[in-house]
Each structure stands twice: as C-alpha cells, then as structure tokens.
Design a protein around this motif. Structure first.
Motif, short mmCIF file in Angstrom:
data_model
loop_
_atom_site.label_atom_id
_atom_site.label_comp_id
_atom_site.label_asym_id
_atom_site.label_seq_id
_atom_site.Cartn_x
_atom_site.Cartn_y
_atom_site.Cartn_z
N HIS A 137 -2.52 16.78 -2.57
CA HIS A 137 -3.61 16.27 -3.54
C HIS A 137 -4.76 17.30 -3.46
O HIS A 137 -5.21 17.44 -4.40
CB HIS A 137 -3.94 15.24 -2.80
CG HIS A 137 -3.39 13.96 -4.06
ND1 HIS A 137 -2.90 13.95 -5.01
CD2 HIS A 137 -3.03 12.55 -3.55
CE1 HIS A 137 -2.73 12.90 -5.70
NE2 HIS A 137 -2.47 12.11 -4.60
N GLU A 173 -6.07 5.50 -2.01
CA GLU A 173 -4.61 5.34 -1.92
C GLU A 173 -4.02 4.56 -0.73
O GLU A 173 -3.04 3.97 -0.74
CB GLU A 173 -3.91 6.70 -2.03
CG GLU A 173 -4.22 7.59 -3.39
CD GLU A 173 -3.31 8.64 -3.56
OE1 GLU A 173 -2.59 8.98 -3.18
OE2 GLU A 173 -3.71 9.22 -4.71
N HIS A 184 1.59 14.24 1.08
CA HIS A 184 1.12 13.86 -0.23
C HIS A 184 -0.26 14.28 -0.21
O HIS A 184 -0.76 14.66 -1.40
CB HIS A 184 1.51 12.31 -0.37
CG HIS A 184 0.93 11.77 -1.83
ND1 HIS A 184 1.68 11.99 -2.98
CD2 HIS A 184 -0.06 11.26 -2.19
CE1 HIS A 184 1.17 11.52 -3.72
NE2 HIS A 184 0.03 11.05 -3.55
N GLU A 222 3.11 7.88 -3.12
CA GLU A 222 2.41 7.46 -1.98
C GLU A 222 3.49 7.31 -0.83
O GLU A 222 3.39 7.79 0.35
CB GLU A 222 1.42 6.66 -1.83
CG GLU A 222 -0.02 7.08 -2.53
CD GLU A 222 0.16 7.37 -4.03
OE1 GLU A 222 0.93 6.56 -4.76
OE2 GLU A 222 -0.38 8.44 -4.73
#
Ligand code: ZN
Length: 275
Positions: free
Chosen positions: A248, A94, A244, A155
């Motif tokens: 996850h 990411e 974030h 993100e």
C-alpha cells in the motif's frame, strides 16, 4: 426490519439471516455495511435461540468487495478516509474495519453459512470465506482482480487455504474468474445449487446444522479453526497483512492511487484494468 437499512437481520427458528442490503451497489462494503454486519452478529450472539447464522446478499451479487468510492475518488472525505492519509492510519483503518471485523466473523462461536450468488469479488470473497460453509448459486463467480491495480491481494490472504497454493497463484496473477462448478471442484464452496433455490437450500442446510447441540457445534468449530491455526493460518494471515501494507505504501501503489483519484468514477478505474 427496516427495508432501507444496509444490513437486514431476521430469525426463523434456530437460524438467523444477516442480509447485506445494498443491491444497487452490488453489496459493496462501505463503513455502514461493515458496521451493520458486526451489529447483526451481536444480535445473533446474544440470542440463545439462534444456533446458525446465514450471511447473504440481496440482489444479483453477493458482494463486489470494499466500497472504494468512500476511500478514494471525489466523494467527501469521511473519518476513515482522512485517517488513511498516513501509513499508520491506513494500517489502523484496515486492522479495525477489515481484519478485525472479518476475523470476528471467522471466529464467531456459532456456525455460519455464506449464500453466494453472482459476483463475489476481492473483499467479497474474503468475507464469504470467513464463513464455515459456503453454498454457491450456479451463477456465482469468484474473482480477486486487484493485483493489476497494484493491490497485494486483499487484507486476509484466503486463497492458498481455499484453493491450494498453486491454484491461488494462478487465480491472483491472472485475476480470472472461477465459476461455481470450478469453485466446488477446488473445495472453495461446499455445494452448488440452482440460483432460484439458493435461499431455500441454504435454509435447509442451516436447519440441519442447527440439529447439533449448540455447545457441541461451537466446540467442534473452534477445534477446526484451531487446527487451521496449528497449520499456520493465523501466522500467515498476519504476515500477509504486513506485506499487504508494505505494498500500500510503495511508490508503485501511491502513484497509482494518485492517478485513480483524478478519475471520475471507480468504474472508469476498473475499465482501465480489464483485458
Ligand atoms: Zn488494504
């Protein structure tokens, strides 16, 4: 310009247009599309004739966000999907593919304009918000409905900067759509134009911006971005990206992901989370 490419690049005078070309997939951003935009930015950067860059999406929708099919579900496991099996790999994926690519567009030295029609969802909205100006067609809608699916937004947390903190909270908690007029009222978009005139009106705006000497435009863009940096934008983006990723890797997110991988398609997953 090859019509079967996932990103089309063209120039007209001082204006370059980067066109996402996955209309059948609502311009869902897979690896090829993200790489394609990056490559097109290389071309626009290298060409001294190009002063302004338009980012647009072919078809009914600007972009439905990241192409999750490539990363979850029953498709073949690509390089990135394999990497995402560990928290470290997921972070790296990411960082490289989402954050760095988006931030490159945000910091791109020449002014950029997003032309948004139809759905502009989640990472689609993140992408549009990386541009300096946004022109919305009157049918455009903005939405980031990922919280119910356990996602801590996307993100880069663009919402508080675009909508104000209180509206951002409502937007994210409810997952409701903003229509083009409301997006304009809140300052998320610069202009709303009839859908049929979107291309023409964006090009007019681009031609106007192109009248500014390139060096001046670039200095002022950088200074405006620096202002946002001084206001805390970069630090807050960095903070959110860590948050974030914490999300996850929680049990909450991982068990939802496992359930999702048993589903036949992403439309099944989305259907489950609709009102
Ligand atoms: Zn993520």
């Amino acid at each position: 310009m090859d019509d079967d490419q996932v990103v089309l690049y063209s120039t007209r005078g001082h204006v370059a247009t980067i066109m996402m070309n996955r209309p059948g997939m609502a311009n869902a951003q897979d690896t090829a599309l993200i790489d394609g935009i990056d490559h097109a930015l290389d071309l626009a950067d290298a060409d001294d004739e190009v002063r302004v860059v338009i980012l647009a999406g072919k078809g009914k929708h600007f972009s439905s966000g990241h192409d999750l099919k490539e990363l979850v579900g029953d498709t073949e496991a690509g390089e990135w999907r394999k990497m995402r099996e560990t928290p470290e790999g997921k972070f790296r994926h990411e960082q490289v593919m989402y954050v760095d690519r988006c931030r490159r567009l945000y910091a791109f030295r020449k002014p950029t304009i997003a032309a948004v029609q139809g759905a502009c969802v989640a990472a689609g909205m993140m992408l549009a918000c990386m541009c300096d100006l946004i022109v919305a067609a009157d049918d455009a809608t903005f939405q980031n409905p990922v919280l119910r699916m356990t996602g801590a937004g996307v993100e880069l947390l663009v919402e508080p900067w675009e909508l104000g903190v209180r509206k951002a909270k409502e937007f994210l908690f409810t997952g409701e759509k903003l229509d083009a007029q409301e997006a304009w009222r809140l300052g998320l978009v610069n202009r709303v134009v009839p859908l049929a005139e979107l291309t023409e009106r964006v090009e007019e705006l681009a031609d106007r911006v192109a009248l500014v000497p390139p060096a001046t435009a670039q200095v002022v863009k950088d200074s405006l971005n620096q202002t946002a940096t001084f206001m805390g934008k970069d630090a807050s983006w960095k903070y959110h990206f860590m948050a974030h990723h914490w999300m996850h890797n929680t049990e909450t997110a991982l068990s939802a992901l496992e359930a999702r991988q048993e589903k036949q398609s992403m439309s099944e997953v989305f259907a489950e989370h609709r009102d």
